[in-house]
Each structure stands twice: as structure tokens, then as C-alpha cells.
Design an enzyme around this catalytic site. Sequence first.
Site, short mmCIF file in Angstrom:
data_model
loop_
_atom_site.label_atom_id
_atom_site.label_comp_id
_atom_site.label_asym_id
_atom_site.label_seq_id
_atom_site.Cartn_x
_atom_site.Cartn_y
_atom_site.Cartn_z
N ASP A 1 0.81 -1.23 0.00
CA ASP A 1 0.00 0.00 0.00
C ASP A 1 0.84 1.28 0.00
O ASP A 1 0.34 2.35 -0.32
CB ASP A 1 -0.93 0.02 1.22
CG ASP A 1 -1.84 -1.19 1.31
OD1 ASP A 1 -2.08 -1.81 0.25
OD2 ASP A 1 -2.29 -1.53 2.41
N ARG B 1 -5.94 -0.14 0.46
CA ARG B 1 -6.64 0.23 1.68
C ARG B 1 -7.06 1.71 1.63
O ARG B 1 -7.70 2.10 0.68
CB ARG B 1 -5.79 -0.07 2.90
CG ARG B 1 -6.64 -0.72 3.95
CD ARG B 1 -6.03 -1.78 4.77
NE ARG B 1 -5.07 -1.33 5.75
CZ ARG B 1 -4.67 -2.09 6.76
NH1 ARG B 1 -5.18 -3.29 6.91
NH2 ARG B 1 -3.78 -1.67 7.61
N ARG C 1 -17.26 -3.35 -17.67
CA ARG C 1 -16.90 -4.57 -16.93
C ARG C 1 -15.87 -4.23 -15.86
O ARG C 1 -15.14 -3.23 -16.00
CB ARG C 1 -16.28 -5.61 -17.87
CG ARG C 1 -17.21 -6.10 -18.96
CD ARG C 1 -18.20 -7.13 -18.43
NE ARG C 1 -19.07 -7.59 -19.50
CZ ARG C 1 -18.78 -8.60 -20.30
NH1 ARG C 1 -17.64 -9.26 -20.16
NH2 ARG C 1 -19.62 -8.97 -21.24
N GLN D 1 -1.82 -8.86 -6.88
CA GLN D 1 -0.87 -7.75 -6.67
C GLN D 1 0.15 -8.05 -5.57
O GLN D 1 1.16 -7.37 -5.45
CB GLN D 1 -1.63 -6.48 -6.28
CG GLN D 1 -2.52 -5.95 -7.39
CD GLN D 1 -3.64 -5.07 -6.85
OE1 GLN D 1 -3.53 -3.86 -6.87
NE2 GLN D 1 -4.71 -5.68 -6.37
N ARG D 2 -0.14 -9.02 -4.73
CA ARG D 2 0.77 -9.32 -3.62
C ARG D 2 1.63 -10.54 -3.87
O ARG D 2 2.53 -10.84 -3.07
CB ARG D 2 -0.05 -9.55 -2.33
CG ARG D 2 -0.59 -8.31 -1.77
CD ARG D 2 -0.87 -8.31 -0.30
NE ARG D 2 -1.17 -9.53 0.38
CZ ARG D 2 -2.19 -9.70 1.23
NH1 ARG D 2 -3.02 -8.69 1.44
NH2 ARG D 2 -2.36 -10.82 1.86
O1 F6P Z 1 -2.37 -4.04 3.31
C1 F6P Z 1 -2.21 -4.84 2.19
C2 F6P Z 1 -3.54 -5.26 1.64
O2 F6P Z 1 -3.30 -6.06 0.48
C3 F6P Z 1 -4.51 -4.13 1.33
O3 F6P Z 1 -4.22 -3.47 0.13
C4 F6P Z 1 -5.83 -4.87 1.33
O4 F6P Z 1 -6.90 -4.02 1.66
C5 F6P Z 1 -5.63 -5.88 2.42
O5 F6P Z 1 -4.24 -6.07 2.56
C6 F6P Z 1 -6.28 -7.22 2.13
O6 F6P Z 1 -6.12 -8.01 3.24
P1 F6P Z 1 -6.38 -9.58 3.27
O7 F6P Z 1 -5.27 -10.24 2.50
O8 F6P Z 1 -6.32 -9.91 4.72
O9 F6P Z 1 -7.69 -9.80 2.63
#
Ligand code: F6P
Length: 343
Positions: free
Chosen positions: A127, A171, A267, A275-276
Site C-alpha cells: 500500500d 486500503r 466490466r 498484486q501481492r
Molecule cells: O495491506 C495490504 C492489503 O493487500 C490491502 O491493500 C488490502 O486491503 C488488504 O491487505 C487485504 O487483506 P487480506 O489479505 O487480509 O484480505
Amino acid sequence: MRVGVLTGGGDCPGLNAVIRAIVRKGVGMYGYECIGFRDGWKGPLENRTMSLGIAEVRGILPRGGTILGSSRTNPFKVDGGVDAIRQNLHALGVDALIAIGGEDTLGVATRLNELGINVVGVPKTIDNDLNATDYTFGFDTAVNIAMEAIDRLHTTAESHHRALVVEVMGRNAGWIALHAGLAGGANVILIPEVPFSVDRVCAYVESRFQSHYAPILVVAEGATPDVAEDVLVDQGTDAFGHARLAQRGIGEWLAGRIELQTGVEARTIVLGHIQRGGTPTAFDRVLATRFGLHAVDAVQDGDWGMMVALRGTGIVRVPLAAATEKLKTVSPELYSEAEVFFG
Ligand code: F6P
């Protein structure tokens, strides 16, 4: 010296690079023994450990996620949580903890340090919303993943004359949306810091179609319209009391409004945890590695209650409390740079 290491909160690419750097310098140069705590604060809370030597960190530099595991455990919400952590650290002979995390994990680190536990912090989050550091690692990777998705969506949007709404994470901060949207040439970028007008968004969509291109709209998961509408699908809160914004449905809601008001097909693509995941970019690997090296130096200096941070191109130490006292959000000036490309 026995040094405990943990990773807490949402994972992000680069965590393993920090762990590797801590172990390589801590064990290799300072002769420390490192011990891994599993699954964030749950590790020291429940005595969940793993050995963390040179052998354990071989080959992990390019790997996403965290070999230690992660969780959003808040020990201050557990009865006797802080005492349990104190006792477990004492029993294991752990002299210092390096906590790698975002706002929540480092918030716990701040409070534990105030209670006399030796803690050093390392900032991470896709974030990029942590105060007191120019960038957190994980952000650059997330932005590149979102940018690549936007690049791909341009061509399919144009083939079908559709408006495509791309929902990104972040977030309560619009950093991912702003950077990915700018890098990917989005026609509209909507961020939590600036409530948006649906009428104006629809006007941008129509003007984009008039120039015979199809619009790509990047919307941050925390963005909200300027009218009081019930956009949120309530997803509850996490252990730190934060509303779960991912998948609350802002992208889907906006696509519905665009179809209703403009008559064009719209859409939504929710990029979510893509993204993670996966391997970190070179920028994140280098930043994470440098953070790890400097965190070990802070331990060596006994500089407790500090967090390593990026300022310009240098790594500095800042008080943990400064990192978590407020969120780093997108300024109106920065957002207005992006607005030049809207429509
Ligand atoms: O803080 C990282 C983040 O990927 C945010 O962008 C997102 O809102 C949140 O974590 C999602 O959390 P979780 O993986 O617990 O659903």
C-alpha cells in the site's frame, strides 16, 4: 546475541529478501543466532518458532511471500498476550526482535518497545502508506503487476468498445491506483483521498469513446463517490479494527453506474491478491535487502524502538512511533498531476 525475526500483516514481495539480509549480516558478520517466529505476532505469542540460519535463507531472494508465514494477530487483543510474549522471549533467550510489517504490525512493535521489549522495525506493505519512509518494498512490484494488467486491458477494451474498471488494492491510500494508473495510461484514476463525482466519471467515459478509444478506469478499493450512497458491501473488520476494503465492491458498483448513465457496456476486473503474489521487482529486492542490513545494524547499536526507512536514496532510522502515527496518503497536488490525463 539471539535475534528473533517475524513478518506480520498482509504478505508482500520482498519479505524473504529482508529475512535473508538479516541472517546473512546478523549471523555472517555479527555472529548472532537468528530465530524465526512463525505467522506474525502469533509466533512469539504461541511460541511458534523455526530455525533461521544461513542454510534456511539460501535461494529465497527471488521468492514472493514469506518463509516465516504471516498473520494479522493482535497480541493486545488476546488476554495475557503481552505477558505471554515476554515469557516466551525470555524462555528462548531472545534479546531482540526484528518486526517486519506495516501499520498494524509496527503499531504492536511500538507498544511492545514502550513496555521494555527490544524491538527494531522494518516497513513493508504494497500500500506504501507508512509514514516516515519514502517507499515501502512490495509497492513497486504491486504497481508493476497492475500496470501490466492495464496494458493488456487496453487492447481488449478497444476491440469490444467497452469501459473497463480495474480495481486495485491500497486500503485507505491511493498510491497503487495513482502509480499504476499513470504508468498504464488510465483515463480515470479514483483514489480514497479524493471523493469522486459519478457524473464527471461518466463524462470522461463518454469523451474517451468520442475520440474512438475505450476508457480504462483505475479505482482504488477504498475510493468513494462524493454522494452519500451505500456503496459498501460490509466485510467486517480485522483484528486491528480496520474495515476490510478488498472486495467491498466499489469497482462493480462503478461499472453498474457507468452502464446505467452512459448506456455503454462496462466490466470490472478486481486484481486482488495477484498484486501481492510472485517474485519481487529488482527495486523491491534491493530496497528490502538494504532494509534488512540496516535493521541488523540498529540491533548491533542497541537502537531499540527505531524503524529503518528510505529517505531519498539513503536508509535512515526513525522512531517506530513516527512511522505509525498517521497514514501517508496521496496529496491533492500529486493527484492533480494525474488529472491532466483524464477523459
Ligand atoms: O495491506 C495490504 C492489503 O493487500 C490491502 O491493500 C488490502 O486491503 C488488504 O491487505 C487485504 O487483506 P487480506 O489479505 O487480509 O484480505
